[in-house]
Design a protein around this motif. Structure first.
Motif, PDB file in Angstrom:
ATOM      1  N   ARG A   1       0.833  -1.200   0.000  1.00  0.00           N
ATOM      2  CA  ARG A   1       0.000   0.000   0.000  1.00  0.00           C
ATOM      3  C   ARG A   1       0.878   1.265   0.000  1.00  0.00           C
ATOM      4  O   ARG A   1       0.607   2.243  -0.706  1.00  0.00           O
ATOM      5  CB  ARG A   1      -0.941  -0.036   1.222  1.00  0.00           C
ATOM      6  N   LEU A   2       1.953   1.199   0.772  1.00  0.00           N
ATOM      7  CA  LEU A   2       2.878   2.342   0.814  1.00  0.00           C
ATOM      8  C   LEU A   2       3.443   2.593  -0.588  1.00  0.00           C
ATOM      9  O   LEU A   2       3.523   3.736  -1.059  1.00  0.00           O
ATOM     10  CB  LEU A   2       4.017   2.058   1.808  1.00  0.00           C
ATOM     11  N   HIS A   3       3.788   1.505  -1.255  1.00  0.00           N
ATOM     12  CA  HIS A   3       4.311   1.606  -2.621  1.00  0.00           C
ATOM     13  C   HIS A   3       3.315   2.334  -3.516  1.00  0.00           C
ATOM     14  O   HIS A   3       3.648   3.297  -4.213  1.00  0.00           O
ATOM     15  CB  HIS A   3       4.582   0.190  -3.142  1.00  0.00           C
ATOM     16  N   LYS A   4       2.085   1.886  -3.440  1.00  0.00           N
ATOM     17  CA  LYS A   4       1.076   2.486  -4.314  1.00  0.00           C
ATOM     18  C   LYS A   4       0.896   3.973  -4.010  1.00  0.00           C
ATOM     19  O   LYS A   4       0.886   4.808  -4.904  1.00  0.00           O
ATOM     20  CB  LYS A   4      -0.256   1.748  -4.151  1.00  0.00           C
ATOM     21  N   ARG A   5       0.759   4.279  -2.735  1.00  0.00           N
ATOM     22  CA  ARG A   5       0.491   5.684  -2.373  1.00  0.00           C
ATOM     23  C   ARG A   5       1.675   6.599  -2.700  1.00  0.00           C
ATOM     24  O   ARG A   5       1.504   7.727  -3.142  1.00  0.00           O
ATOM     25  CB  ARG A   5       0.167   5.777  -0.876  1.00  0.00           C
ATOM     26  N   VAL A   6       2.879   6.091  -2.484  1.00  0.00           N
ATOM     27  CA  VAL A   6       4.065   6.904  -2.773  1.00  0.00           C
ATOM     28  C   VAL A   6       4.166   7.154  -4.280  1.00  0.00           C
ATOM     29  O   VAL A   6       4.425   8.274  -4.724  1.00  0.00           O
ATOM     30  CB  VAL A   6       5.343   6.230  -2.214  1.00  0.00           C
ATOM     31  N   CYS A   7       3.908   6.095  -5.046  1.00  0.00           N
ATOM     32  CA  CYS A   7       3.953   6.259  -6.503  1.00  0.00           C
ATOM     33  C   CYS A   7       2.875   7.234  -6.970  1.00  0.00           C
ATOM     34  O   CYS A   7       3.112   8.088  -7.825  1.00  0.00           O
ATOM     35  CB  CYS A   7       3.736   4.907  -7.186  1.00  0.00           C
ATOM     36  N   GLN A   8       1.703   7.089  -6.376  1.00  0.00           N
ATOM     37  CA  GLN A   8       0.600   7.965  -6.746  1.00  0.00           C
ATOM     38  C   GLN A   8       0.971   9.422  -6.461  1.00  0.00           C
ATOM     39  O   GLN A   8       0.773  10.296  -7.289  1.00  0.00           O
ATOM     40  CB  GLN A   8      -0.595   7.583  -5.859  1.00  0.00           C
ATOM     41  N   PHE A   9       1.528   9.643  -5.286  1.00  0.00           N
ATOM     42  CA  PHE A   9       1.847  11.033  -4.956  1.00  0.00           C
ATOM     43  C   PHE A   9       3.019  11.546  -5.789  1.00  0.00           C
ATOM     44  O   PHE A   9       3.057  12.713  -6.169  1.00  0.00           O
ATOM     45  CB  PHE A   9       2.117  11.221  -3.457  1.00  0.00           C
ATOM     46  N   ALA A  10       3.956  10.651  -6.090  1.00  0.00           N
ATOM     47  CA  ALA A  10       5.065  11.062  -6.957  1.00  0.00           C
ATOM     48  C   ALA A  10       4.503  11.522  -8.303  1.00  0.00           C
ATOM     49  O   ALA A  10       4.938  12.529  -8.876  1.00  0.00           O
ATOM     50  CB  ALA A  10       6.027   9.894  -7.138  1.00  0.00           C
ATOM     51  N   GLN A  11       3.486  10.796  -8.785  1.00  0.00           N
ATOM     52  CA  GLN A  11       2.845  11.167 -10.055  1.00  0.00           C
ATOM     53  C   GLN A  11       2.132  12.511  -9.919  1.00  0.00           C
ATOM     54  O   GLN A  11       2.159  13.335 -10.836  1.00  0.00           O
ATOM     55  CB  GLN A  11       1.866  10.057 -10.472  1.00  0.00           C
ATOM     56  N   VAL A  12       1.515  12.738  -8.764  1.00  0.00           N
ATOM     57  CA  VAL A  12       0.865  14.040  -8.525  1.00  0.00           C
ATOM     58  C   VAL A  12       1.895  15.158  -8.650  1.00  0.00           C
ATOM     59  O   VAL A  12       1.651  16.190  -9.277  1.00  0.00           O
ATOM     60  CB  VAL A  12       0.203  14.074  -7.125  1.00  0.00           C
ATOM     61  N   LEU A  13       3.050  14.930  -8.074  1.00  0.00           N
ATOM     62  CA  LEU A  13       4.103  15.952  -8.148  1.00  0.00           C
ATOM     63  C   LEU A  13       4.487  16.192  -9.608  1.00  0.00           C
ATOM     64  O   LEU A  13       4.572  17.338 -10.057  1.00  0.00           O
ATOM     65  CB  LEU A  13       5.322  15.525  -7.325  1.00  0.00           C
TER      66      LEU A  13
ATOM     67  N   GLU B   1      -1.460   2.954 -12.378  1.00  0.00           N
ATOM     68  CA  GLU B   1      -1.874   1.564 -12.176  1.00  0.00           C
ATOM     69  C   GLU B   1      -2.547   1.032 -13.424  1.00  0.00           C
ATOM     70  O   GLU B   1      -3.519   1.617 -13.892  1.00  0.00           O
ATOM     71  CB  GLU B   1      -2.832   1.480 -10.983  1.00  0.00           C
ATOM     72  N   LYS B   2      -1.996  -0.037 -13.950  1.00  0.00           N
ATOM     73  CA  LYS B   2      -2.663  -0.686 -15.080  1.00  0.00           C
ATOM     74  C   LYS B   2      -2.784  -2.170 -14.747  1.00  0.00           C
ATOM     75  O   LYS B   2      -1.802  -2.816 -14.389  1.00  0.00           O
ATOM     76  CB  LYS B   2      -1.843  -0.498 -16.344  1.00  0.00           C
ATOM     77  N   ASP B   3      -4.000  -2.699 -14.840  1.00  0.00           N
ATOM     78  CA  ASP B   3      -4.272  -4.113 -14.514  1.00  0.00           C
ATOM     79  C   ASP B   3      -3.677  -4.501 -13.162  1.00  0.00           C
ATOM     80  O   ASP B   3      -2.983  -5.518 -13.027  1.00  0.00           O
ATOM     81  CB  ASP B   3      -3.707  -5.047 -15.597  1.00  0.00           C
ATOM     82  N   ASN B   4      -3.937  -3.655 -12.179  1.00  0.00           N
ATOM     83  CA  ASN B   4      -3.478  -3.912 -10.809  1.00  0.00           C
ATOM     84  C   ASN B   4      -1.962  -3.923 -10.643  1.00  0.00           C
ATOM     85  O   ASN B   4      -1.455  -4.409  -9.647  1.00  0.00           O
ATOM     86  CB  ASN B   4      -4.020  -5.246 -10.288  1.00  0.00           C
ATOM     87  N   VAL B   5      -1.239  -3.439 -11.605  1.00  0.00           N
ATOM     88  CA  VAL B   5       0.217  -3.372 -11.478  1.00  0.00           C
ATOM     89  C   VAL B   5       0.630  -1.893 -11.447  1.00  0.00           C
ATOM     90  O   VAL B   5       0.155  -1.083 -12.247  1.00  0.00           O
ATOM     91  CB  VAL B   5       0.917  -4.081 -12.671  1.00  0.00           C
ATOM     92  N   ILE B   6       1.483  -1.575 -10.479  1.00  0.00           N
ATOM     93  CA  ILE B   6       1.950  -0.187 -10.355  1.00  0.00           C
ATOM     94  C   ILE B   6       3.143  -0.009 -11.296  1.00  0.00           C
ATOM     95  O   ILE B   6       4.085  -0.807 -11.268  1.00  0.00           O
ATOM     96  CB  ILE B   6       2.405   0.120  -8.914  1.00  0.00           C
TER      97      ILE B   6
END
Ligand code: PRX
Length: 645
Positions: A100-112, A235-240
């Protein structure tokens, strides 16, 4: 996860220490081999303390988030990385697994990225202790943006100064932050800090308290909206699929502002490779972390302790780190013990000021709390007095948990002097032995090494370090000369810590406190000059002098001697107005505990304030003031003594 570099016996410590000093490149190269590098180094270490120029793992490529997150995913994806305990114990807790940390960090990195943040850009983070703060910090690291976290207790003016110094273009904040019974309106403080600011382009606001906030079109955006949008991108097909930016080992990772003896706080710069190795290595060794254990560091991520031992150190070791939003006395003084009980905490790392404060509530708050999960206790931030050490050892550790007294600084990145839990001996109120790679030396005022013991058989002097360790600061942001003069110019070829220390015949160190004009109030570092400048900004104030005095709970309190223009001496209001001014200029943490109005200050003929005398008066040692004959007006000392508050 295994830690081949974990020291298990005292003999091993001695052997490792010797090797680290005799052949640092081999030693640290071997330790670093246990981390994940995209490309290994060409050279482990190059340095001189003259410029200073310090380069560890030169030529290596990495991203620290791949070490703290990605490399754990395969085997530990579903293990908790962060357990979040809210301010209000009734509220739902949150468990953030590594995946979950991986997903959220990646998501926020993308926001940046979506908002135009690029590698090397400075992002200021001013948030409460919520998991989103961890996502913000690590999200920056993932794309190579330099984070600069500002503690929630700093004022708008302090933030404005830091934004200006770092030339920051981006801010991440919350609407508000809960701390005990209070909600601090963070976004509104940011709005004040941004009046007149021309560099900040975007402010990302996470919703925590639902405090009404003003949102400026084009500049202010909601965290939630941005994260939702970014989710589909990463996220594509459940893969970050969000790659981490490749960083050079010596690229800056973050800036953290800290107070010195002169001027405004300076931006201490840490770099990716060395800081990662140092925090990971010290975490695993000092606390003797074993896989699966739960580590609870009570610091705020706004300080270096939170950076190194809530986030980077534990996460690089694949540990479970407890992140607590609130304060030790809310809703009651049993809160830490509730948390230990609730999450079966194994390692508790806190500050002497918290221990002393909890001691003052007696044993009631401990009733019914199961602390049997605890294995290791740690303290940090200020000298721990023996009474507090024993209370901690006896009532919390039940004499079963080694107490590690960890000495270090914002500038050192991680722990430099400490016993290793259960491996090297402890000694109440002594930090004890240096970590491998750390070569302390005690010097006199002129930089000469102290070799003659005093009447107690102890060496006593100013604490310096002879050679670099991987976590040492590299520069102060935007002003390398300031770094040189502050740390490397006092004594030739030595890093000067600003602390005084004792050394016993077994090589143990006891840190006695700062020898410069830096105060340590409840473990918070505050420069006397900073407080004086803030007081002097108050209308009617002509001049002031600030010194520390011993305080039962805080360790040190702030004592201000103030000369005013008009005779407002009896006026409580004037005192309160000064306190309010300091809170506005620096933040509530810098408010003096005592203010004494005076007609003059003890000065030498050349106009220098004799702080030594003021310190003695503030400490209540008025009988033994030493030589006052060189003063311009010796009479002023008697007057100050008589009116002591
Ligand atoms: O005076 C020392 C004191 O805290 C200072 C560093 O403050 P800061 O950069 O805010 O970092 C605090 C957390 C690492 C030091 O110069 N200090 C820190 N730890 C100890 C300590 N003093 C005595 N014993 C300690 N264990």
């Amino acid at each position: 996860m295994e830690y081949p570099y974990q020291i298990k016996t005292f003999e091993e410590y001695q052997k490792n220490y010797k090797e680290s000093v005799e052949n640092p490149e081999k030693f640290w190269g071997d330790v670093a081999d246990n981390f994940f590098w995209r490309k290994k180094w060409d050279k482990v270490l190059e340095w001189n303390f003259k410029e200073p120029k310090i380069e560890w793992f030169k030529g290596a490529k990495l991203n620290i988030t791949e070490n703290c997150i990605d490399r754990h995913l395969e085997t530990m994806g579903e293990k908790p990385a962060i357990i979040w305990e809210p301010n209000n114990p009734e509220e739902r807790t949150r468990v953030v697994t590594y995946s979950r940390l991986h997903k959220r960090v990646c998501q926020f990195a993308q926001v940046l990225l979506n908002n135009g943040v690029k590698k090397g850009d400075r992002v200021c983070i001013y948030m409460g202790m919520v998991p989103e703060l961890a996502y913000a910090v690590l999200g920056c690291a993932r794309i190579g943006a330099i984070h600069s976290v500002i503690f929630g207790g700093f004022s708008a003016q302090s933030i404005a100064d830091r934004l200006y110094d770092a030339n920051a273009e981006f801010i991440v904040t919350c609407d508000g932050a809960y701390r005990g019974g209070k909600a601090i309106p963070l976004k509104s403080i940011i709005d004040d800090a941004l009046i007149g600011n021309r560099t900040v382009k975007k402010v990302i606001v996470y919703t925590r308290t639902r405090t009404p906030v003003s949102m400026l079109k084009g500049r202010d955006i909601w965290w939630e909206d941005e994260m939702e949008y970014a989710e589909a991108q990463i996220e594509k097909d459940n893969v970050i699929t969000m790659p981490a930016t490749e960083m050079d080992a010596e690229d800056p990772l973050f800036i953290l502002y800290t107070s010195g003896s002169t001027g405004k706080p300076k931006g201490v710069v840490h770099t990716c490779g060395g800081y990662m190795v140092w925090t990971g290595y010290t975490f695993v060794n000092v606390f003797q972390y074993k896989p699966g254990e739960v580590h609870f560091c009570t610091a705020d991520i706004g300080w270096i302790t939170g950076h190194s031992y809530i986030l980077y150190g534990p996460l690089s070791a694949g540990a479970t780190s407890v992140m607590f939003e609130g304060i030790p006395t809310y809703p009651d003084a049993g809160r830490f013990w509730d948390i230990v009980d609730k999450y079966k905490v194994n390692i508790l790392y806190t500050a002497p000021t918290a221990i002393r404060s909890l001691m003052s509530y007696g044993m009631d708050p401990l009733k019914g709390k199961d602390l049997s999960s605890l294995k290791v206790l740690g303290t940090v931030g200020e000298p721990i007095n023996e009474e507090a050490w024993h209370w901690y050892d006896e009532n919390i550790g039940k004499h079963n948990c080694p107490v590690v007294d960890t000495w270090w600084q914002t500038e050192t990145g991680g722990i430099l002097i400490s016993n290793l839990a259960g491996v090297t001996p402890s000694k109440p109120s002594w930090a004890t032995l240096p970590m491998p790679g750390v070569q302390p030396v005690l010097v006199d005022e002129r930089g000469k090494e102290i070799t003659e013991p005093d009447e107690h058989g102890l060496l006593k002097g100013n604490l310096c370090i002879k050679a670099p360790w991987p976590g040492i600061l590299r520069t102060t942001y935007g002003d390398h000369e300031r770094c040189r003069t502050n740390y490397f110019a006092s004594y030739e070829n030595l890093y000067f810590t600003g602390d005084g220390a004792l050394k016993d015949k077994d090589g143990n160190y006891r840190i006695t406190g700062r020898v410069d004009d830096v105060l340590n109030v409840s473990g918070h570092r505050i420069g006397t000059a900073e407080v004086e400048n803030a007081i002097n900004m108050h209308t009617n104030v002509v001049e002031s002098a600030v010194v520390g005095f011993p305080h039962n709970i805080k360790g040190q309190g702030i004592y201000a001697f103030v000369i005013t223009e008009k005779n407002t001496h009896e006026d409580e209001r004037a005192k309160n107005d000064i306190l309010e001014t300091v809170a506005r200029i620096i933040g509530p943490i810098a408010k003096p505990d005592k203010i004494q109005f005076v007609n003059g200050l003890p000065k030498t003929r050349s106009g220098k304030i004799m702080r030594r005398i003021l310190r003695k008066i503030a400490e209540g040692e008025t009988e033994n003031l030493g030589d006052t004959t060189t003063l311009l007006d010796p009479g002023i000392v008697d007057e100050i003594k008589q009116n002591k508050v």
